[in-house]
Design a protein around this motif. Structure first.
Motif, PDB file in Angstrom:
ATOM      1  N   UNK A 136       0.831  -1.200   0.000  1.00  0.00           N
ATOM      2  CA  UNK A 136       0.000   0.000   0.000  1.00  0.00           C
ATOM      3  C   UNK A 136       0.868   1.254   0.000  1.00  0.00           C
ATOM      4  N   UNK A 137       2.030   1.188   0.675  1.00  0.00           N
ATOM      5  CA  UNK A 137       2.938   2.325   0.676  1.00  0.00           C
ATOM      6  C   UNK A 137       3.468   2.614  -0.716  1.00  0.00           C
ATOM      7  N   UNK A 138       3.773   1.578  -1.469  1.00  0.00           N
ATOM      8  CA  UNK A 138       4.283   1.775  -2.824  1.00  0.00           C
ATOM      9  C   UNK A 138       3.178   2.255  -3.760  1.00  0.00           C
ATOM     10  N   UNK A 139       1.961   1.734  -3.579  1.00  0.00           N
ATOM     11  CA  UNK A 139       0.861   2.181  -4.427  1.00  0.00           C
ATOM     12  C   UNK A 139       0.500   3.626  -4.118  1.00  0.00           C
ATOM     13  N   UNK A 140       0.666   4.037  -2.865  1.00  0.00           N
ATOM     14  CA  UNK A 140       0.372   5.430  -2.502  1.00  0.00           C
ATOM     15  C   UNK A 140       1.227   6.407  -3.306  1.00  0.00           C
ATOM     16  N   UNK A 141       2.418   5.972  -3.712  1.00  0.00           N
ATOM     17  CA  UNK A 141       3.313   6.834  -4.469  1.00  0.00           C
ATOM     18  C   UNK A 141       2.810   7.097  -5.891  1.00  0.00           C
TER      19      UNK A 141
END
Length: 211
Positions: A66-71
């Motif tokens: 989710x942290x990577x998709x938030x980018x």
């Protein structure tokens, strides 16, 4: 003197990057430990404990995803400011799993007006299934008031524009399981909502959300 400051700044940057890398490595090692412990418990027929450990590992992996998709969320357009990307969970399910599904969202505010935009990304969420039926049936779209089909590149998206209220909703379905939406309030036209969705890095979303 300036050279010394530059070296100090570079050293601080390297140290900071090293700390971030160490934290990421520690989290990854923690996941591996949880998986290994879950396997040991399974082999010892401690099935309940094994499930618990593996669920913790899965949740940690989901957090990283989710942290990577938030980018991938678009930056604020000119004249707008953007908040942080927040995660929301419905039905008690975690990101990318469970029957309840979940989503990520980011709010944008117009700096010299009352406009607000909310970008949402939902993956494997029940709402995605409900929307997919509408995307595949032009008659349903035509029957909806103030709704029309628009283009996002070569793909189709749906736009609902209520001019009298200044409300817009743009929806884009990717690969049948990823729903991207931009909702707007207090807008003078639908363009800010449409352009924000078009600014999304669709290829990055597809790569990060791939199974």
């Amino acid at each position: 003197m300036k050279r010394g400051i530059g070296l100090l700044t570079s050293g601080a940057l390297v140290a900071s990057l090293g700390l971030v890398s160490a934290q990421a490595q520690a989290q990854a090692d923690g996941v591996v430990e949880q998986i290994e412990l879950g396997l040991e418990l399974y082999q010892e027929a401690e099935y309940g404990a094994a499930i618990t450990e593996l669920e913790f590992a899965i949740n940690d992996i989901r957090e990283r995803m989710s942290g990577r998709i938030a980018e991938t969320f678009p930056e604020a357009p000119e004249g707008w400011s953007a908040g942080t990307v927040e995660s929301g969970v419905s039905g008690g399910a975690a990101m990318f799993g469970g029957g309840g599904g979940s989503m990520l969202e980011r709010e944008y505010r117009q700096e010299s007006g009352n406009g607000r935009l909310t970008a949402k990304l939902m993956i494997d969420n029940p709402m995605v299934q409900a929307m997919s039926a509408m995307f595949s049936n032009p008659a349903i779209i035509a029957a909806q008031p103030n709704m029309e089909r628009i283009r996002i590149g070569r793909d189709s998206a749906m736009l609902k524009w209520e001019a009298e209220r200044g409300n817009a909703e743009v929806s884009f379905l990717m690969d049948g399981r990823i729903l991207m939406q931009v909702n707007g309030q207090g807008l003078e036209s639908q363009e800010p909502a449409v352009e924000l969705l078009k600014a999304w890095d669709l290829d990055a979303v597809r790569d990060e959300a791939a199974r």
